[in-house]
Motif scaffolding. Structure first.
Motif, PDB file in Angstrom:
ATOM      1  N   GLU A 366      38.528  42.184  35.836  1.00 21.90           N
ATOM      2  CA  GLU A 366      38.568  40.722  35.684  1.00 21.90           C
ATOM      3  C   GLU A 366      39.130  40.053  36.929  1.00 21.90           C
ATOM      4  O   GLU A 366      38.662  38.985  37.340  1.00 21.90           O
ATOM      5  N   ASP A 369      36.464  40.011  39.596  1.00 15.25           N
ATOM      6  CA  ASP A 369      35.238  39.275  39.267  1.00 15.25           C
ATOM      7  C   ASP A 369      35.318  37.851  39.841  1.00 15.25           C
ATOM      8  O   ASP A 369      36.114  37.028  39.399  1.00 15.25           O
ATOM      9  N   GLN A 370      34.494  37.566  40.830  1.00 17.19           N
ATOM     10  CA  GLN A 370      34.530  36.256  41.488  1.00 17.19           C
ATOM     11  C   GLN A 370      33.982  35.143  40.595  1.00 17.19           C
ATOM     12  O   GLN A 370      34.185  33.970  40.862  1.00 17.19           O
ATOM     13  N   ARG A 371      33.284  35.519  39.523  1.00 16.77           N
ATOM     14  CA  ARG A 371      32.732  34.494  38.627  1.00 16.77           C
ATOM     15  C   ARG A 371      33.820  33.795  37.815  1.00 16.77           C
ATOM     16  O   ARG A 371      33.616  32.720  37.291  1.00 16.77           O
ATOM     17  N   ASN A 372      34.990  34.441  37.719  1.00 15.61           N
ATOM     18  CA  ASN A 372      36.075  33.826  36.945  1.00 15.61           C
ATOM     19  C   ASN A 372      36.616  32.569  37.621  1.00 15.61           C
ATOM     20  O   ASN A 372      37.096  31.657  36.942  1.00 15.61           O
ATOM     21  N   ASN A 373      36.560  32.529  38.956  1.00 15.56           N
ATOM     22  CA  ASN A 373      36.924  31.328  39.716  1.00 15.56           C
ATOM     23  C   ASN A 373      38.324  30.824  39.357  1.00 15.56           C
ATOM     24  O   ASN A 373      38.535  29.651  39.085  1.00 15.56           O
ATOM     25  N   LYS A 388      42.140  32.214  45.919  1.00 15.43           N
ATOM     26  CA  LYS A 388      41.379  32.771  44.813  1.00 15.43           C
ATOM     27  C   LYS A 388      42.021  34.099  44.349  1.00 15.43           C
ATOM     28  O   LYS A 388      42.422  34.920  45.185  1.00 15.43           O
ATOM     29  N   SER A 390      40.523  36.584  43.126  1.00 12.80           N
ATOM     30  CA  SER A 390      39.654  37.714  43.494  1.00 12.80           C
ATOM     31  C   SER A 390      39.998  38.282  44.867  1.00 12.80           C
ATOM     32  O   SER A 390      39.628  39.407  45.191  1.00 12.80           O
ATOM     33  N   CYS A 393      41.885  41.656  44.891  1.00 10.91           N
ATOM     34  CA  CYS A 393      41.173  42.709  44.159  1.00 10.91           C
ATOM     35  C   CYS A 393      41.651  44.103  44.567  1.00 10.91           C
ATOM     36  O   CYS A 393      41.890  44.966  43.718  1.00 10.91           O
TER      37      CYS A 393
END
Length: 952
Positions: A366, A369-373, A388, A390, A393
């Motif tokens: 999670e 995951d860059q989609r979580n923004n 960010k 991400s 990571c």
């Protein structure tokens, strides 16, 4: 001459004639006093004395060496030689002979008027002391004609009667003629043992002492009255070199020098510079062509070589050569290293489990995951911008390697491992005590130290000056109170200094992170945390290594001003102080990262500041466990590599090189002297003196702390410790065999205070690992989320659950980012790691109920984990007996056999008395039959029987 009361109750005849009645030394081929002549000359002296291992006659072995400095000019040296020749040529009777060395030294003193008072005083003390040694039965021979200019050597030999007398005083257990069979295993165990022996045969040292014994000699404290019990077929080897040097050292310690109101043993004379060194000799050379076989050479080949790192240690031979105390150290180190093998294997499995499951770990997935923004709040004021999640990571994935469910299991395993290791060592220790005949050994009170005697003398002189009648003085707590106060203040100051240095490193981390955030490029800003952590840990390592050496010296000084009475008291107090200071020094930075970093940060809009400008540093998004792992690994590996190995190898090599340069300079000055082969005592004098086992134990105890205390954060610690110890054993062995003077053998049945320290670390490790798992790792928050908050019973949503929200409009004035659009869009809400109420709540930014739920779970885990593991450790302690069953049976068998031996001896004496009585009765009857008149008048007395022929 004043001697210790313990040894003063000798029979009167022993002062002049030894109990074995060999005063007439002429019977064995030499005159006792003539053996002590200085610089005895022979046709080929070096060959006769085997280059210093024997006296000049080649018969009497050198058991100990005393070394002293003297001042002598070349003219004085020639004069002394002439005086010696004249003196030896005109001697006629033993009564007129001077003390060994006295005649020559007096001639030299008259020839050299420039010799100062201090040299005279030392010479007089040496003369008296050596005279007292001769009175105690020792035989001396002096050698001043050596390759080392200005250095004189006194060779000491203990004859047989002295060895017997002292062995009885010291209650040395010696092997008797009686031999018995050692109990062997039967059935399945016997087959298993034979298979194990065949498998391990290649890794066994090729040493006679290491082979399994089927029979054992019964041992008994030596007694001159019971010499018939002992196997005296070879008197030269009955007392080995280790025992002989121990006996001589005991005599040296108790023999006094009373001139100028001093009462001194060898320790005081060494402390006052009367002698510069005292040591037993090594058995011979360990390398070179045509070297005679000896124990030192065998140890060098089968023990002190890196090529045999895979073999077991020849512990029995180590004990035979160096004594029980050093033998126990290497035996303990071997057991510890052996026990690290299973711990290393389990640690590797735990680490591999982390590597295998890193792609399945939902929280790290999670975070990556860059989609979580998820937009995170700035890490510092003004200069730092939003970032960010991400981008962290890599840190999150790496932290999973050490922060996973397997680490909890590994912590429990290591706690049980520590308990098993302690029990295994106790059993091994009992086996060694049985093999080394130490089962009934009790340490007696040692002789007072030189410094203690000097303090007592000073105190008694002060009281004499005040005309007070005093009994035997001793130091009380009032005398030591200033030293105790200095110790307390000094230790508190050193601990405070360590804390101050750690605080300084914290300031460095905070300021460096802020500076790098200002000046770095976007790519550089992402590696700020790694750069700051790595450089701070290296600074910590350098400071720890420097302070370790400083604290070692300070601990010794603090112990010296306490003036402990005996060497044992001195060693125990020194160990306690040195361990306390070095423990605090080594583990304070690690404790900070584990339990304090990120705990007192505050929140956005209300941060905690140091000096009103620096914000307290936070943990990485993945938690502080990864940083704790980095800190622990670098400090542990750095200490082992730099301090333990490079220092131990580099410093002795450097000292050896300096000595080589000095000798090379002397050789160029005197080529003739260089061509002569050095005597054994000259070679050993150039070696480093033995400084005790405290540094060796200390580095291993600190390593044991690294292996057990924070093992939850670094499962590979046992592996690195194992690799280090494989080298450490051979490194220490090489140092003892080749680079140190031979230490005096000391009897000991255990490792002393170090065992208690190990037990204390083992108990502390349980508590610390409980807190590391509970408070430093995310193990408990994950469990709480999984069983209380998760909607589908998985870890999905855990990261979002641990983050709180902050409205950027609530920043304090002057703390908001200078570039709020750094991410390319305007930020309204940023996230930070904490359990707090959101900004739209009535009690915004207050601690939420989730925080209290997690805290309660953490405290509950600490209590349950600690009690459960403690109980399991105590259960292991209880279920494993301290004494192996076969050893207890053998000890009982020895007692029974010894009783049988004495019963037979007693029965033999009674039978002999009855036989004599029968013979006397028969003689009496014969007398009565021949002379009835005398029998009636004297009632058949034995005296009348004997007087009968006279009456006739």
């Amino acid at each position: 001459m004043r001697v210790n009361k313990k040894y003063s109750c000798l029979p009167a005849e022993e002062k002049g004639i030894h109990i074995i009645n060999i005063r007439a030394i002429e019977d064995i081929g030499y005159d006792q006093h003539e053996s002590t002549l200085l610089n005895s000359l022979s046709k080929n002296p070096d060959a006769d004395c085997k280059y210093g291992l024997y006296f000049r006659d080649g018969k009497r072995k050198v058991d100990y060496i005393l070394v002293y400095h003297y001042k002598k000019s070349s003219a004085g040296k020639t004069l002394a030689r002439r005086a010696q020749q004249n003196d030896s040529s005109v001697r006629s009777t033993k009564q007129d002979q001077p003390l060994p060395g006295k005649g020559v030294q007096l001639e030299m003193g008259e020839g050299e008027a420039h010799m100062d008072y201090h040299e005279d005083d030392k010479r007089f003390r040496r003369e008296e002391y050596e005279g007292n040694l001769v009175e105690a039965g020792l035989e001396l021979e002096r050698d001043e004609d050596t390759k080392i200019h200005g250095i004189g050597f006194v060779k000491i030999h203990a004859p047989w009667n002295v060895l017997c007398r002292e062995a009885e005083f010291l209650k040395l257990k010696m092997p008797t003629k009686k031999m018995y069979q050692i109990n062997q295993t039967h059935g399945l165990l016997k087959k298993i043992n034979s298979v194990i022996q065949k498998i391990t045969e290649p890794i066994q040292p090729k040493v006679a002492e290491h082979k399994p014994q089927m029979v054992k000699r019964l041992s008994y404290p030596f007694s001159r009255e019971k010499q018939h019990l002992f196997d005296l077929s070879d008197k030269d080897s009955f007392f080995d070199s280790k025992t002989r040097s121990t006996i001589v050292y005991e005599i040296l310690k108790r023999t006094t020098c009373t001139k100028a109101k001093y009462s001194m043993g060898i320790t005081s004379l060494l402390a006052n510079g009367v002698y510069s060194a005292a040591y037993p000799l090594h058995d011979g050379d360990y390398e070179g062509e045509n070297v005679e076989p000896n124990d030192r050479k065998l140890l060098c080949e089968e023990w002190a070589s890196y090529g045999v790192f895979y073999k077991y240690q020849p512990i029995d031979l180590v004990r035979k050569y160096f004594g029980e105390k050093i033998g126990l150290y290497f035996a303990w180190l071997g057991v510890y290293t052996q026990m690290l093998i299973p711990a290393s294997i389990v640690g590797i499995i735990v680490f591999l489990y982390g590597c295998a499951t890193v792609d399945e770990n939902i929280p790290s997935m999670e975070m990556c995951d860059q989609r979580n923004n998820i937009t995170m709040c700035p890490l510092c004021d003004r200069t730092c911008s939003y970032w960010k999640m991400s981008s962290a990571c890599a840190t999150a994935r790496a932290s999973h390697l050490f922060d996973n469910p397997a680490t909890v299991f590994f912590s429990v395993f290591m706690a049980l491992w520590a308990a098993t290791f302690m029990e295994h060592w106790k059993r091994k220790q009992m086996r060694l005590n049985y093999r080394w005949d130490l089962t009934g050994f009790e340490e007696e009170e040692d002789h007072p130290r030189a410094e203690y005697e000097a303090k007592v003398l000073e105190k008694s002189l002060r009281k004499e000056h005040k005309h007070k009648e005093t009994d035997k003085e001793k130091l009380t707590w009032k005398d030591r109170f200033p030293a105790y106060l200095t110790n307390f203040v000094g230790i508190i100051f050193m601990v405070g200094l360590t804390f101050a240095i750690v605080f300084g490193v914290i300031i460095y981390r905070i300021s460096t992170a802020a500076a790098l955030a200002i000046s770095s490029t976007p790519s550089g800003r992402s590696s700020v945390r790694v750069t700051v952590t790595a450089t701070a840990v290296i600074i910590n390592l350098v400071v720890i290594i420097i302070l370790d050496e400083v604290y070692g010296c300070i601990a010794r000084w603090l112990t010296q001003i306490e003036v402990p009475k005996t060497d044992k008291n001195f060693e125990e107090r020194l160990i306690f102080k040195a361990f306390l200071l070095k423990f605090v020094n080594a583990y304070t930075p690690i404790f900070y990262v584990a339990f304090f970093k990120g705990r007192f940060v505050g929140r956005p809009g209300d941060y905690v500041y140091i000096f009103h400008s620096f914000r307290m540093e936070e943990c990485a998004p993945g938690g502080c466990l990864m940083e704790l792992c980095i800190q622990l690994s670098i400090i542990m590996l750095g200490k082992q590599l730099i301090q333990n190995n490079l220092f131990e190898i580099g410093i002795p090599k450097m000292k050896k090189f300096i000595r080589y340069l000095k000798l090379k300079r002397r050789r160029s000055l005197d080529h003739e002297e260089h061509m002569k082969k050095k005597q054994r005592y000259e070679v050993d004098y150039n070696l480093e003196p033995f400084a005790g086992l405290t540094p060796e134990y200390m580095e291993m105890i600190i390593q044991f702390g690294f292996v057990t205390l924070f093992v939850a954060s670094f499962p590979l610690a046992p592996l690195f410790a194992l690799l280090n110890n494989i080298i450490e054993i051979r490194l220490d062995a090489k140092k003892f065999v080749t680079e140190l003077r031979r230490p005096v053998a000391v009897r000991a049945k255990d490792i002393g205070i170090w065992y208690n320290i190990l037990r204390g670390i083992g108990k502390l490790a349980v508590i610390i690992n409980a807190f590391v798992i509970s408070f430093t790792s995310d193990f408990i928050p994950r469990l709480v989320y999984l069983y209380m908050y998760s909607e589908n019973g998985t870890m999905h949503g855990f990261v979002n659950h641990t983050l709180s929200s902050f409205n950027v409009s609530d920043f304090q004035a002057g703390t908001a980012p200078n570039d709020p659009l750094d991410l390319g869009y305007e930020v309204q809400i940023c996230r930070y790691k904490d359990y707090r109420e959101p900004p739209w709540s009535e009690n915004k930014y207050d601690i939420s109920k989730d925080f209290w739920a997690v805290l309660a779970a953490r405290l509950a885990f600490v209590i349950v984990f600690q009690n459960l593991v403690m109980f399991m450790s105590d259960f292991v302690d209880w279920i494993i007996p301290d004494i192996p069953k076969d050893i207890s049976q053998q000890i009982h068998k020895e007692k029974v056999l010894m009783v049988e031996v004495f019963m037979r001896e007693e029965q033999g004496k009674l039978h002999m008395l009855e036989t004599w009585k029968d013979k006397d009765n028969r003689k009496g009857e014969n007398c009565n039959n021949h002379s009835p008149r005398l029998s009636r008048s004297h009632s058949g007395s034995l005296s009348s029987c004997h007087s009968y022929p006279l009456d006739v």
